[in-house]
Write a protein that holds these residues in place. Structure first.
Motif, short mmCIF file in Angstrom:
data_model
loop_
_atom_site.label_atom_id
_atom_site.label_comp_id
_atom_site.label_asym_id
_atom_site.label_seq_id
_atom_site.Cartn_x
_atom_site.Cartn_y
_atom_site.Cartn_z
N GLY A 31 34.41 -6.98 45.67
CA GLY A 31 34.03 -8.30 46.15
C GLY A 31 33.75 -8.28 47.63
O GLY A 31 34.60 -7.88 48.44
N ARG A 70 33.10 -10.77 49.86
CA ARG A 70 33.86 -11.72 50.69
C ARG A 70 35.29 -11.24 50.88
O ARG A 70 35.84 -11.29 51.98
N ARG A 71 35.91 -10.78 49.80
CA ARG A 71 37.30 -10.32 49.87
C ARG A 71 37.44 -9.14 50.83
O ARG A 71 38.33 -9.12 51.68
N ALA A 118 36.99 -10.11 54.50
CA ALA A 118 38.21 -10.66 55.08
C ALA A 118 39.25 -9.58 55.36
O ALA A 118 39.92 -9.59 56.40
N ILE A 119 39.36 -8.62 54.44
CA ILE A 119 40.31 -7.52 54.64
C ILE A 119 39.90 -6.67 55.84
O ILE A 119 40.73 -6.27 56.67
N LEU A 171 36.92 -16.87 53.92
CA LEU A 171 37.45 -17.11 52.58
C LEU A 171 37.07 -18.50 52.06
O LEU A 171 36.89 -18.70 50.85
N GLU A 190 31.63 -15.48 46.98
CA GLU A 190 31.95 -14.12 46.56
C GLU A 190 30.76 -13.51 45.83
O GLU A 190 30.00 -14.22 45.14
N HIS A 231 29.26 -9.38 44.19
CA HIS A 231 29.50 -7.96 43.94
C HIS A 231 28.17 -7.23 43.92
O HIS A 231 27.11 -7.84 43.68
#
Length: 479
Positions: free
Chosen positions: A79, A81-82, A85-86, A188, A193, A195
């Motif tokens: 993902g 967006r995930r 952020a990480i 977030l 989101e 892929h």
């Protein structure tokens, strides 16, 4: 009525995506050069020698380079967006760790972690932006994103100098923390989101290329201290070379390679990437030493040094658009070649002008020539890369080119610093100049070879391929 409600939502989403990705691109690009004008203050505060200063710069560029394409793959699989952020969280936490570092080892480790975060964030800024912005507005959006990254590179030494002089060198890292903490929840909440179509991870390729490049850079950094024929140095060269050969062989057979070797069968693609590596080798290595020269020998404060580097670092903002127009008329190859040649000439002028006692006006022509040369290189070279691949391969081609440039920067810092250390040092102004002059000639030679390669590059595909019009979508992430 329903359509009327949805349209502002899509428009608002696009605006948020432009703001979030542009700011993220700004802070990750900023950390390429923001540290340069702070190096003398870091050395004075934390101790250490030239080797430690090299790693302070190269730890970031090296991890950034080798993990750039892997970071994009992580986003495709888990993902975007995930992972964005990480990556921001890693970059922000590492920035705080760098600011709090009690010694050079801790600072270098934190800089490497910053590079990991930047390698995840940077490629995902483009994919997230592309997904959020309608096709008819995408060119303007990428223009804003590219301008933010360009301004970061241009003003990096100046911002670093201002923060170091008026606050402390730690603030070149602290400045990232509130920005990162603000961007994470915004990403977030405001980004959608998505892929990728090929969510595979090339773990073996990543390990091989990371280990290979680390071995070579380690050997270059340690060569003068341990001896060029010592076991650690020779081991670094041999192991690094072997791992890189293993990487190429593995990528040739891998089902989903991180770097498809078939791209390099195109002569123009291979040539522009080799030329880009040599260009960044000379440029980054020179900036690493020249920023210290202005303070150590010239006696300028960190901020004054940053201001005096602007004719070089900021000139691409002026010359770049003009180079783009020129490349549309005569082709990108000649423009890139002339730009590289001007950089080689500029570094040569620096080598001829630097002395223990010299006025800034004597150095200014070299800075301006280098700045014009950089401006003539970036946009046309990106266009050349894009014009040699199919549209569906643009992302990986851009990632490969940007990674190769960052690798060139890391090798350049190590190589030119090795020449500097062998011929001079920090003991006096004269000793510094004794090391700087041959290092600049080595950098000029590397860029001159890059110019020669660009002049010999085939021109029949330049800016006319199916991807040529999309080059702005994959502008240099660390130009």
């Amino acid at each position: 009525m329903t359509e009327h409600r949805r349209q502002p939502s899509r428009s608002g989403s696009a605006v948020w995506a432009i703001v979030i990705t542009s700011i993220a691109g700004f802070i990750t690009a900023l950390d390429n050069l923001i540290v340069t004008t702070a190096l003398p203050s870091i050395r004075k505060d934390l101790g250490g020698g030239l080797e430690d200063l090299e790693w302070t710069v190269s730890a970031y560029t090296l991890t950034f380079a080798v993990l750039l394409m892997f970071g994009a793959s992580l986003g495709d699989r888990f993902g975007r967006r995930r992972l964005f952020a990480i990556g921001l969280a890693i970059f922000t936490g590492a920035s705080a760790a760098a600011a709090l570092a009690p010694g050079m080892s801790e600072l270098i480790t934190a800089r490497a972690a910053q590079g990991v975060g930047a390698a995840i964030v940077t490629p995902l800024t483009l994919t997230l932006l592309s997904a959020a912005v309608p096709a008819e507005r995408r060119g303007a959006a990428f223009g804003i994103w590219g301008a933010a990254s360009g301004i970061a590179v241009a003003t990096g030494p100046l911002i670093g100098g201002m923060l170091t002089q008026h606050l402390s060198w730690q603030w070149i890292f602290w400045v990232n923390v509130p920005i990162g903490l603000a961007l994470i929840p915004l990403a977030l909440l405001r980004l959608d989101e998505s892929h990728g179509p090929h969510p595979s991870l090339d773990l073996v390729g990543t390990v091989l290329v990371s280990g290979g490049l680390f071995g070579i850079v380690y050997a270059l950094v340690r060569g003068n201290a341990d001896g060029w024929t010592s076991t650690p140095v020779l081991g670094g060269f041999f192991a690094g070379t072997a791992l890189l050969i293993g990487f190429v062989l593995y990528e040739l057979r891998a089902e989903h390679p991180m770097l498809p070797m078939r791209l390099f069968r195109h002569r123009s693609f291979s040539t522009i990437n080799v030329a880009s590596l040599l260009m960044f080798l000379g440029m980054f290595g020179a900036i690493f030493l020249l920023s210290q020269y202005l303070q150590t020998v010239g006696g300028y404060s960190p901020m004054q040094a940053g201001v005096r580097m602007l004719p070089w670092t900021a000139m691409p903002m002026i010359a770049g658009p003009l180079a783009g127009v020129l490349s549309d008329r005569i082709g990108g190859g000649p423009v890139v070649a002339v730009g590289m040649a001007l950089n080689a000439v500029g570094l040569g002028l620096w080598a001829l002008a630097v002395e223990p006692q010299v006025t800034y006006t004597h150095l200014l022509p070299a800075l301006i020539v280098c700045g014009i040369g950089m401006g003539m290189f970036f946009a046309p070279s990106a266009n050349l890369v894009m014009s040699t691949v199919r549209p569906e391969e643009q992302g990986i081609a851009s990632g490969a080119n940007n990674a190769i440039r960052e690798v060139g920067g890391a090798i350049g810092v190590a190589s030119l610093a090795a020449v500097f250390s062998a011929q001079g040092g920090y003991g006096s102004a004269s000793l510094f100049v004794d090391g700087l002059v041959p290092a600049l000639w080595v950098g000029a030679g590397a860029v001159a070879v890059a110019a020669a390669l660009a002049f010999l590059m085939p021109r029949r595909h330049e800016a006319h391929g199916p991807a040529a019009g999309l080059a702005t979508e994959d502008a240099p992430v660390a130009a």
